[in-house]
Design an enzyme around this catalytic site. Structure first.
Site, PDB file in Angstrom:
ATOM      1  N   TYR A 103       0.820  -1.222   0.000  1.00 45.28           N
ATOM      2  CA  TYR A 103       0.000   0.000   0.000  1.00 45.28           C
ATOM      3  C   TYR A 103       0.851   1.268   0.000  1.00 45.28           C
ATOM      4  CZ  TYR A 103      -4.374  -2.429  -0.018  1.00 45.28           C
ATOM      5  OH  TYR A 103      -5.425  -3.187  -0.411  1.00 45.28           O
ATOM      6  N   GLU A 203       6.719 -30.644  17.072  1.00 45.73           N
ATOM      7  CA  GLU A 203       5.965 -30.239  15.883  1.00 45.73           C
ATOM      8  C   GLU A 203       4.599 -29.645  16.217  1.00 45.73           C
ATOM      9  OE1 GLU A 203       5.209 -33.393  13.031  1.00 45.73           O
ATOM     10  OE2 GLU A 203       3.569 -32.282  12.122  1.00 45.73           O
ATOM     11  N   ASP A 254       5.947 -35.984  14.006  1.00 40.76           N
ATOM     12  CA  ASP A 254       5.271 -37.206  13.577  1.00 40.76           C
ATOM     13  C   ASP A 254       6.237 -38.027  12.745  1.00 40.76           C
ATOM     14  OD1 ASP A 254       2.859 -36.491  14.671  1.00 40.76           O
ATOM     15  OD2 ASP A 254       2.014 -35.723  12.782  1.00 40.76           O
TER      16      ASP A 254
END
Lengths: 373, 572
Positions: A103, A203, A254
């Protein structure tokens, strides 16, 4: 922007580099040459990896951005306009986002601002990347803030100079929510005191909350971080800085494609940000788990595996093809189990038997040294 | 064409039942019954079919006569046409010219007698040619409205006459009545005739469209028109140069049709067919007559031309085609000319781009010379407008300056234009582009498909030549469109780069803490435009190369014109 705040900082390196870049362009024009600047090639062809650590970095190829070229003129002009805006942000000691910058430019340039370039997340913005890579700086160094993501708790105090104020942050006193890692952990940020045996990067936010409730970091004298998935630039930078303090870094994700990717991005950096790897990658990081071989030690996990998806299989195969991964026998074994069983396991599964088991698991793994490089 | 040759014949033969007749008998019968029968049987072929078309044909016949008369007398034509509604499907047509006028004692023959117009026994490249037209109109007026036509004429000698003219259908003799003579300042011919069972509209087949196209092909003519609703349209004269007078040429054997040959022999003073041929036809020598004797041994070349029957004439024409002839001269051909075509298309269509080409004379049927003039007009008022307001490609067909409005589908011009692969010329779809293709075929023997003369037969050489002519101008247009697109892109680029220079010059001093906006702007402008000029020159060079390549390709296909280009079976 009307009220002008004098930056209390001395002229920063970033500011100097920007001005120098501009001066060189003016000189070129005065010599009847097209204004230009050099920037490292960021395409895959120029991304190299350290054969030992796997850390990604840019090779030596450079390309010239120049104004007197039909296809580059607009982008070049926009890059210079961005640079001049960033310089003024630095002079004013004010920060803004990519969107705020857009902007600012729109106000002074108008319809020639390419909205496409500014509509996406910071990392997709090639013009700013040009400046970062060319000047060997991060956008945070130009007072350009990125989205914050990632939380930390632990025995760590930080001095934070921001908006003219100075405050001391104590990461041990942030209650249940922890301290949110800012996008810039360099400029105006200073470690006051750190007392930790290691850093644990978890995580998932859910697991972090679990461990925080158990006072895991207090009991085990560590710093507990969650990137909440893929680590943001600020989080990666914080991990790098903690590693610089010679504190071991352990990552806990994971056992699947995404989890591995999070680990390796922290460790080696990512392709997109290869030009920043030096300040973002932490090759010292080690992988705690979850691993498929954990099943051998924790019988109850057998029941808790889930079927691996195509993407997990593919990712595992890919990883085996990277020399910096395939040289580690443990990783090869681990990935082969995934490929063989076509199973994966989530870190949340560790709560299956008992909620507080997560902390015990981490402790046991670190103590036993059963961690992956 | 076969029908055209047969029909006059039928009028004779079908009237009779069985037995072969002597030439005299047939001729007598022809004289007595032919005019009425000829007309009614051939009305369609002569253009009097369909209510709209019939009215346009009437306008065509009168305007054509006026233009031909003016040109022959060396007068710049002023033609006024007015159509007034009498009642439904019944109109009064008034056509006036400023030509040399017709003397009173010739008027009957000119407008009230079939096959006897002044043009008939002279061969030149002219609009009308058969002497059927104006008399046909007289007869059409008689048959539909029951009224004779009314004439006002003067040769400009201060004496004006008016009269009514009709055709005695039985005798094919003109009937001139109610003659009035008075003093007056007028020169030319004014015809007033009433027609019923016709219809005026503003379609592409209307008199208005016909006049518009006539104006295009005749920039030296001033044509004004008042339609039944009182609307005035003026097609101003845009050129003061009168076309060169056509050279009179004797007919060439290959350009003859049997009924024309029959008529020519009927009025010939020659005593034998052989001498008629050597004196009144071009390129016929006595050795050629001997050749013909071998080709059609049953034909008697020593009989009087007046004794020749329709059947004989037909046999003779068939024989002509089996003999090698020296080609007729192309000298008589009188093109409109590139300049004149350009003037009139510019004035009428105000096109954005126009290309006009005329090609050197070619021959068809082994020896008939013809010339094709072609133009392509793009933008402005070019193209056909549908009622829905969309614009599409338009084909304006002309032969010997006369517009062809009807029977477009079967016309060689339409086939040639539609057969062009327009995509190769940067026109994605001919039917959606504001393009007018103009084609004029010039020949003393235009191969029409019928006596209505609205459609050109697909003689392979003619179709090819039209194709090549249109391809020539299409190539010009393609170059223009490509150049325009390139120029637009360049202009956009230039505009953009100027803005970038301004913005760069504005921001760079802020970044560098040095440098001056105006100074940087000036230097950058020089730098950028030097580079642009070099880029553009490079681009132009490339474009030129492809153009040369294309033209070479075009010329190749040109040299193929000797029958190598294949047509669909339909076309043949």
């Amino acid at each position: 922007m009307a009220e002008k705040k004098k930056s209390d900082e001395k002229t920063t390196v970033a500011h100097d580099k920007l001005v120098t870049m501009g001066r060189e362009m003016v000189q070129e024009i005065n010599m009847s040459e097209s204004p230009s600047f050099l920037t490292p090639v960021r395409s895959r062809s120029n991304i190299k990896s350290d054969p030992d650590t796997g850390a990604l970095y840019l090779g030596g190829s450079k390309e010239t951005r120049t104004f007197v070229h039909v296809s580059q003129a607009k982008k070049f002009m926009q890059t210079v306009a961005i640079a001049s805006k960033l310089k003024s942000f630095l002079e004013q000691g004010l920060h803004t986002s990519i969107r705020g910058l857009y902007y600012q430019l729109k106000f002074s340039i108008g319809e020639d601002v390419d909205e496409e370039l500014f509509s996406e997340q910071s990392e997709s913005n090639p013009l700013i990347e040009d400046l970062e890579a060319s000047l060997d700086l991060k956008r945070e160094d130009f007072n350009l803030s990125t989205d914050r993501k990632g939380v930390v708790a632990g025995n760590m105090t930080i001095k934070d100079k921001f908006g003219g104020d100075e405050s001391i942050i104590d990461a041990a006193k942030q209650g249940r929510s922890g301290w949110m890692i800012p996008s810039d952990v360099d400029n105006g940020m200073e470690f006051v005191d750190i007392d930790a045996d290691y850093v644990l990067v978890v995580e998932k936010d859910a697991l972090w909350q679990r461990l925080n409730e158990d006072k895991f970091w207090k009991k085990n004298n560590c710093i507990l971080i969650t990137p909440k998935g893929q680590a943001s630039r600020g989080t990666r930078r914080l991990i790098r800085k903690l590693a610089d303090k010679k504190i071991p870094i352990y990552v806990f994700t994971d056992c699947d494609a995404w989890g591995w990717y999070i680990y390796w991005a922290i460790k080696t950096g990512s392709m997109n940000l290869a030009y920043l790897s030096k300040s973002l990658a932490t090759p010292e990081a080690r992988f705690i788990g979850v691993t498929m071989s954990d099943i051998e030690h924790y019988d109850f996990l057998k029941k808790l595996t889930i079927t691996a998806k195509e993407v997990d299989i593919k990712r595992a195969q890919e990883m085996l093809s990277y020399p910096w991964i395939s040289k580690h026998k443990q990783w090869v074994d681990e990935l082969n189990i995934v490929l063989k069983t076509k199973k994966k396991i989530e870190q949340d599964a560790l709560q299956g038997q008992r909620l507080t088991f997560v902390g015990d698991y981490v402790k046991e793994k670190i103590t036993s040294g059963e961690i992956l490089p | 064409m076969a029908t055209k040759e047969k029909n006059p014949d039928k009028g004779v033969e079908n009237g009779k039942e069985v037995e072969p007749k002597s030439a005299e008998e047939i001729f007598e019968e022809f004289k007595e019954h032919s005019v009425a029968e000829f007309f009614t049987k051939n009305k369609q072929m002569l253009g009097f079919s369909g209510k709209v078309r019939s009215l346009t044909t009437v306008i065509h016949e009168y305007v054509t006569n006026g233009l031909d008369a003016c040109e022959e007398a060396g007068i710049l034509p002023d033609i006024t046409v007015k159509i007034t509604s009498v009642q439904e499907e019944h109109y009064l047509v008034k056509v006036a010219d400023n030509g040399p006028g017709i003397p009173l004692d010739h008027i009957g023959r000119a407008l009230g007698m079939m096959l006897s117009g002044t043009k008939f026994h002279r061969y030149m490249q002219q609009r009308g040619q058969q002497g059927i037209g104006a008399t046909g109109c007289t007869m059409f007026a008689q048959l539909t409205s029951g009224k004779p036509i009314h004439i006002r004429s003067s040769t400009g000698n201060g004496k004006v006459y008016e009269c009514n003219v009709s055709v005695n259908i039985k005798t094919n003799m003109p009937n001139v009545s109610d003659v009035q003579e008075y003093e007056g300042e007028f020169r030319g011919v004014e015809v007033m005739a009433e027609f019923a069972d016709v219809k005026y509209d503003r379609s592409e087949y209307s008199p208005l469209e016909y006049l518009k196209r006539t104006a295009i092909a005749n920039p030296h003519a001033e044509i004004s028109f008042i339609d039944p609703e009182g609307r005035k349209v003026r097609f101003p004269r845009v050129s003061e140069s009168l076309p060169e007078r056509p050279h009179e040429v004797q007919p060439h054997p290959l350009g003859l049709e049997s009924h024309t040959l029959y008529e020519l022999m009927r009025i010939s003073p020659a005593r034998k067919v052989s001498s008629f041929m050597t004196t009144e036809l071009v390129r016929v020598t006595s050795s050629k007559v001997d050749e013909l004797r071998n080709v059609i041994p049953q034909f008697d070349f020593d009989m009087s031309p007046k004794d020749v029957t329709w059947e004989d004439a037909r046999r003779l024409v068939a024989g002509f085609k089996k003999v090698k002839w020296v080609a007729p001269s192309a000298e008589g051909l009188r093109p409109i000319g590139n300049d004149q075509i350009e003037i009139s298309l510019r004035s009428l269509l105000s096109p954005e781009y126009l290309s006009v080409r005329s090609r050197p004379p070619k021959v068809y049927k082994g020896g008939v010379p013809f010339i094709v003039e072609a133009a392509i007009s793009y933008g402005g008022k070019s193209g056909a407008r549908t009622e829905a307001g969309s614009v599409g490609g338009e084909i304006m067909r002309f032969s010997n300056r006369s517009p062809l409005l009807f029977d477009a589908g079967g016309c060689a011009i339409t086939k040639a234009v539609k057969g062009i692969e327009w995509k190769r010329y940067g026109i994605s779809d001919f039917d959606t582009i504001p393009v007018t293709v103009f084609v004029n075929i010039l020949s003393a023997f235009v191969p029409y498909t019928g006596a209505g003369k609205q459609s050109i037969a697909s003689e392979p050489e003619v179709v090819d030549e039209i194709k090549f002519a249109v391809m020539d101008v299409a190539r010009d247009l393609q170059r223009y469109i490509a150049g325009k697109v390139r120029e637009e892109t360049r202009a956009t680029k230039r505009k953009a780069i100027i803005r970038y220079i301004q913005l760069l010059s504005e921001h760079l001093p802020m970044l560098a803490n040095t440098g001056n906006k105006e100074d940087l702007e000036k230097k950058l402008t020089v730098l950028v435009f030097d580079k642009f000029k070099a880029d553009e020159a490079e681009e132009d060079k490339k474009e030129k190369k492809t153009r040369v390549l294309m033209e070479e390709e075009g010329n190749e296909s040109d040299s193929d014109s000797d029958g190598k280009i294949e047509f669909d079976e339909e076309d043949m």
